[in-house]
Design a protein around this motif. Structure first.
Motif, PDB file in Angstrom:
ATOM      1  N   ALA A   1       0.834  -1.208   0.000  1.00 43.89           N
ATOM      2  CA  ALA A   1       0.000   0.000   0.000  1.00 43.89           C
ATOM      3  C   ALA A   1       0.864   1.253   0.000  1.00 43.89           C
ATOM      4  CB  ALA A   1      -0.931   0.005   1.199  1.00 43.89           C
ATOM      5  N   ALA A   2       1.958   1.233   0.722  1.00 45.08           N
ATOM      6  CA  ALA A   2       2.846   2.398   0.775  1.00 45.08           C
ATOM      7  C   ALA A   2       3.548   2.630  -0.553  1.00 45.08           C
ATOM      8  CB  ALA A   2       3.872   2.217   1.881  1.00 45.08           C
ATOM      9  N   SER A   3       3.732   1.577  -1.349  1.00 43.80           N
ATOM     10  CA  SER A   3       4.452   1.731  -2.615  1.00 43.80           C
ATOM     11  C   SER A   3       3.550   2.136  -3.770  1.00 43.80           C
ATOM     12  CB  SER A   3       5.167   0.428  -2.972  1.00 43.80           C
ATOM     13  OG  SER A   3       4.229  -0.579  -3.305  1.00 43.80           O
ATOM     14  N   LEU A   4       2.233   1.992  -3.646  1.00 41.73           N
ATOM     15  CA  LEU A   4       1.335   2.311  -4.764  1.00 41.73           C
ATOM     16  C   LEU A   4       1.416   3.754  -5.234  1.00 41.73           C
ATOM     17  CD1 LEU A   4      -1.930   0.274  -4.123  1.00 41.73           C
ATOM     18  CD2 LEU A   4      -0.280  -0.005  -5.974  1.00 41.73           C
ATOM     19  N   PRO A   5       1.432   4.778  -4.368  1.00 39.05           N
ATOM     20  CA  PRO A   5       1.504   6.137  -4.886  1.00 39.05           C
ATOM     21  C   PRO A   5       2.762   6.391  -5.706  1.00 39.05           C
ATOM     22  CG  PRO A   5       0.838   6.170  -2.586  1.00 39.05           C
ATOM     23  CD  PRO A   5       1.235   4.763  -2.926  1.00 39.05           C
ATOM     24  N   GLY A   6       3.817   5.689  -5.426  1.00 39.10           N
ATOM     25  CA  GLY A   6       5.045   5.852  -6.192  1.00 39.10           C
ATOM     26  C   GLY A   6       4.939   5.317  -7.609  1.00 39.10           C
ATOM     27  N   CYS A   7       3.912   4.527  -7.895  1.00 41.00           N
ATOM     28  CA  CYS A   7       3.747   3.958  -9.222  1.00 41.00           C
ATOM     29  C   CYS A   7       3.199   4.980 -10.219  1.00 41.00           C
ATOM     30  CB  CYS A   7       2.780   2.770  -9.173  1.00 41.00           C
ATOM     31  SG  CYS A   7       3.365   1.413  -8.151  1.00 41.00           S
ATOM     32  N   ALA A   8       2.542   5.996  -9.717  1.00 35.71           N
ATOM     33  CA  ALA A   8       1.910   6.974 -10.601  1.00 35.71           C
ATOM     34  C   ALA A   8       2.926   8.006 -11.060  1.00 35.71           C
ATOM     35  CB  ALA A   8       0.778   7.668  -9.863  1.00 35.71           C
ATOM     36  N   SER A   9       2.796   8.404 -12.314  1.00 30.08           N
ATOM     37  CA  SER A   9       3.656   9.473 -12.791  1.00 30.08           C
ATOM     38  C   SER A   9       2.851  10.764 -12.774  1.00 30.08           C
ATOM     39  CB  SER A   9       4.161   9.156 -14.195  1.00 30.08           C
ATOM     40  OG  SER A   9       3.079   9.059 -15.088  1.00 30.08           O
ATOM     41  N   SER A  10       3.542  11.863 -12.570  1.00 33.38           N
ATOM     42  CA  SER A  10       2.865  13.147 -12.465  1.00 33.38           C
ATOM     43  C   SER A  10       2.534  13.702 -13.842  1.00 33.38           C
ATOM     44  CB  SER A  10       3.766  14.135 -11.721  1.00 33.38           C
ATOM     45  OG  SER A  10       3.154  15.407 -11.681  1.00 33.38           O
ATOM     46  N   THR A  11       1.410  14.400 -13.915  1.00 40.29           N
ATOM     47  CA  THR A  11       1.035  15.098 -15.140  1.00 40.29           C
ATOM     48  C   THR A  11       1.052  16.605 -14.924  1.00 40.29           C
ATOM     49  OG1 THR A  11      -1.302  14.848 -14.569  1.00 40.29           O
ATOM     50  CG2 THR A  11      -0.357  13.183 -16.047  1.00 40.29           C
ATOM     51  N   ALA A  12       1.839  17.044 -13.931  1.00 39.39           N
ATOM     52  CA  ALA A  12       1.974  18.480 -13.673  1.00 39.39           C
ATOM     53  C   ALA A  12       2.777  19.116 -14.803  1.00 39.39           C
ATOM     54  CB  ALA A  12       2.674  18.715 -12.333  1.00 39.39           C
TER      55      ALA A  12
END
Length: 156
Positions: free
Chosen positions: A18-29
């Protein structure tokens, strides 16, 4: 003989994933570039911000959340009972974990964004959606619209 995982081991594995899931997303900023985008020529146009609309960018639904949830659910199910009942618990745990993992991934990768409507110097009007970042925009502000391979971003 089948060895069961202690409940704390299953919980620890779930927390790690669960802690590693946000790191999977790439930013679209607008101020974030992928490694592949570096050292590439980009077209720059200038314009003025005409409108700013807050938007919600939906989360990703890759197989990472589903597979991770299914594995953890199956592991949790393997700690229940024995024999046929245990096999059923493993299957039920894997299915429930897969559904929960997919939902968690989508929720964790959602982002706030901005729809920026920009009137270019040539008179054309563009609306570009990008993830919200530390960059701030105001109506009437002169901005750069940067384009490369079909990707557009607005930068102050």
């Amino acid at each position: 003989m089948h060895a069961r995982l202690p409940a704390y081991a299953v919980a620890l594995a779930a927390l790690t994933v669960a802690a590693s899931l946000p790191g999977c997303a790439s930013s679209t900023a607008g101020n974030v570039y992928s490694r592949a985008e570096t050292r590439q020529a980009q077209v720059v146009k200038y314009g003025t911000v005409e409108a700013i609309q807050p938007v919600r960018i939906e989360g990703s639904r890759t197989h990472i959340g589903t597979v991770t949830g299914a594995v953890l659910g199956g592991l949790a199910g393997s700690t229940v009972g024995g024999g046929t009942g245990q096999k059923a618990a493993v299957v039920a745990g894997a299915v429930a974990g897969g559904v929960a993992g997919q939902a968690a991934e989508e929720r964790l990768t959602r982002a706030d964004g901005l729809e920026l409507t920009v009137r270019l110097e040539n008179g054309n009007v563009m609306a570009i959606v990008q993830e919200q970042s530390a960059q701030s925009f105001q109506v009437g502000q002169r901005v750069r619209v940067i384009q490369h391979n079909g990707t557009y971003r607005v930068s102050p």
